[in-house]
Design an enzyme around this catalytic site. Structure first.
Site, PDB file in Angstrom:
ATOM      1  N   ASP A  34      19.251  50.361  82.154  1.00 18.11           N
ATOM      2  CA  ASP A  34      18.215  51.215  81.580  1.00 18.11           C
ATOM      3  C   ASP A  34      18.821  52.562  81.193  1.00 18.11           C
ATOM      4  OD1 ASP A  34      15.960  52.728  80.972  1.00 18.11           O
ATOM      5  OD2 ASP A  34      14.753  51.842  82.561  1.00 18.11           O
ATOM      6  N   CYS A  74      11.712  52.428  76.552  1.00 18.18           N
ATOM      7  CA  CYS A  74      11.803  51.228  77.394  1.00 18.18           C
ATOM      8  C   CYS A  74      10.966  50.052  76.915  1.00 18.18           C
ATOM      9  CB  CYS A  74      11.424  51.584  78.827  1.00 18.18           C
ATOM     10  SG  CYS A  74      12.577  52.723  79.618  1.00 18.18           S
ATOM     11  N   HIS A 124       8.372  46.423  83.006  1.00 16.32           N
ATOM     12  CA  HIS A 124       7.864  47.449  82.081  1.00 16.32           C
ATOM     13  C   HIS A 124       7.279  46.863  80.797  1.00 16.32           C
ATOM     14  CE1 HIS A 124       8.444  52.021  81.140  1.00 16.32           C
ATOM     15  NE2 HIS A 124       7.180  51.650  81.271  1.00 16.32           N
ATOM     16  N   ASP A 308      18.635  49.116  77.147  1.00 13.71           N
ATOM     17  CA  ASP A 308      17.473  49.256  76.273  1.00 13.71           C
ATOM     18  C   ASP A 308      17.594  50.421  75.283  1.00 13.71           C
ATOM     19  OD1 ASP A 308      17.239  51.145  78.285  1.00 13.71           O
ATOM     20  OD2 ASP A 308      15.194  50.612  78.858  1.00 13.71           O
TER      21      ASP A 308
END
Length: 503
Positions: A34, A74, A124, A308
């Site tokens: 991430d 995200c 997410h 991401d």
């Protein structure tokens, strides 16, 4: 000590196979970090740390040099990865919004042809609440499940274990515990069936924390910052001549974060934590690869590593991500599958998140539903010419932290192998960079008459891509739809009340 994985030194025939046969279909292991920008991996030219395990993946497989996060926050990235669809086709046009569980997906495509499917880590994509239980029917085809919608509390990280509705907690640093869980899944899998495993880490996303053994390796004062750390023309223009109003209740806290992005010493401290996190992830990745080798299935597994989106960490004096600058959009994409991919392959093919599903399934010779992305597998294998000349960039909403902190308006843009171009919703050009001549993007060419014809050509191409993406370039229409789906989206309501004639 880094746990280097060793593969490529032994053929699959030399490894003593467990008492099971290797399935003819390849396993797929997809690892996502991430907020890890490509610039930090040593295989991508990073100078502050060495990432030997991920470098070995690049050495033994394919390194994509033009992997781009089309919408660098995200949830939109994850929606594109999971479905192969653009944000306005999947409905994921912002963070914390639910993905339609009836859409075709990566895991569903694998499951339909006999794969076991597993997801471990940060999801997410549910949008119902960051710590809310996500029932099986909203998991888009994943059966084995150890996941949470979202947390950045990496040393006190909760998750739901399969169908239990009671929160569990990962032991210690969550990325390490999640990797151990992934290793256990591989060791204890149904050995008669192939598997598709997604391991989704939270770090190195802020708050930039890592175990002491990694943080102690980084000396903040010695870090080399990117050359554009002093460039501030674009962010100053956004802040001095705002294109929209920030609700009053956010102004004080956001102004403090804006100052942080200009504080070189504070940037170095945060950068040190960021790099320490990446060192840890590299180590954990090595452990995962060692498990695949120990199980005798490494060469029959498509291994993918990506992220991401990136992180400015003070470049251009921006805070966070979500811009069209390379620090925000340039992501690593590494693949290893020796049955189809030659070692030491470097591909400059343009890769968007929507292409990840069809490309990986293409390598596995698996069918999938119609998607917006294209299968690049034959291009990567050098069996097909690379004809794509541009991919889409976008920021569709204002209600995420980095847009509000930086005063970043919505934009659409395109990335070519040479240029980055972005324009505002009113079609006025905003940014144009020649990335070959200006790799740190410090010379905005918008306004330079020598590039007016190029901008017109890029606008035509952008219009074409937006039509394919179902994007009318109308923020109000997008906000109307979001409010209809989620009437209690308070930050959006605040923005509309503050900007009644804009949104």
């Amino acid at each position: 000590m880094l746990a280097l994985f060793i593969f490529g030194c032994q053929s699959i025939a030399e490894i003593k196979e467990k008492d099971h046969k290797i399935t003819s279909k390849p396993n797929i292991v997809f690892v996502i970090a991430d907020q890890l920008r490509s610039h930090e991996l040593s295989s991508y030219g990073g100078v502050n740390i060495q990432t030997p395990n991920l470098d070995r993946l690049a050495e033994e497989g394919v390194r994509m040099t033009n992997a781009v996060s089309t919408y660098p926050i995200c949830s939109p990235f994850r929606g594109m990865l999971i479905t192969g669809l653009y944000p306005l086709h999947s409905g994921i046009s912002n963070n914390d919004h639910p993905l339609n569980p009836d859409l075709p997906s990566f895991a569903k495509a694998c499951k339909e042809v006999g794969y076991n499917t597993a997801f471990i880590g940060k999801w997410h994509l549910d949008g119902i609440g960051r710590t809310s239980y996500i029932p099986p029917e909203r998991r888009l085809g994943y059966d084995y499940w150890q996941a949470l919608e979202c947390t950045h509390d990496y040393f006190n990280s909760p998750y739901y274990d399969n169908n239990s509705k009671e929160l569990e907690f990962w032991e210690g640093y969550d990325a390490e515990a999640q990797t151990k869980s992934a290793q256990s899944y591989i060791e204890n899998r149904d050995k008669e069936k192939p598997f598709f495993l997604t391991l989704s880490w939270g770090p190195p996303h802020d708050p930039y924390i890592a175990p002491d053994e990694y943080r102690d390796k980084i000396i903040a004062e010695n870090l080399v910052l990117r050359k554009n750390i002093t460039e501030h023309e674009i962010v100053d223009e956004l802040q001095n001549n705002p294109r929209f109003k920030i609700p009053d209740k956010f102004i004080k806290s956001f102004s403090g974060l804006r100052k942080l992005a200009k504080d070189k010493q504070m940037i170095k401290e945060r950068y040190a934590g960021y790099l320490a996190s990446i060192l840890a992830l590299d180590d954990y990745f090595g452990n995962l690869m060692k498990t695949l080798q120990k199980e005798g299935i490494l060469d029959n597994t498509i291994v993918v590593f990506t992220s991401d989106h990136g992180d400015h960490l003070g470049s251009h004096q921006f805070y966070g991500k979500n811009t069209p600058f390379s620090e925000s959009i340039s992501i690593p994409f590494l693949l290893r599958y020796p049955k189809a991919l030659k070692a030491k392959t470097v591909s400059d093919a343009l890769l968007s998140p929507i292409d990840m599903l069809p490309t990986v399934l293409g390598l596995a010779n698996l069918k999938h539903s119609k998607v917006d992305g294209i299968d690049l597998s034959n291009i990567i294998k050098k069996e097909q010419d690379d004809t794509r000349d541009a991919i889409l960039l976008m920021n569709l909403t204002h209600f995420n932290g980095t847009s509000l902190i930086n005063g970043l308006d919505t934009y659409r843009g395109i990335q070519t192998k040479q240029f980055t171009y972005a324009r505002y919703e009113d079609k006025s050009p905003w940014l144009l960079y020649d990335n070959l001549k200006d790799p740190y993007q410090m010379n905005n060419l918008v306004g330079n008459l020598s590039y007016s014809k190029l901008i017109k050509r890029l606008d035509i191409k952008l219009d074409e891509l937006l039509k394919q993406a179902g994007d009318p370039e109308k923020t109000k229409l997008i906000y109307d739809r979001i409010i209809k789906e989620n009437p209690k989206r308070q930050l959006l309501l605040d923005l509309r009340n503050t900007n009644p004639n804009k949104f």
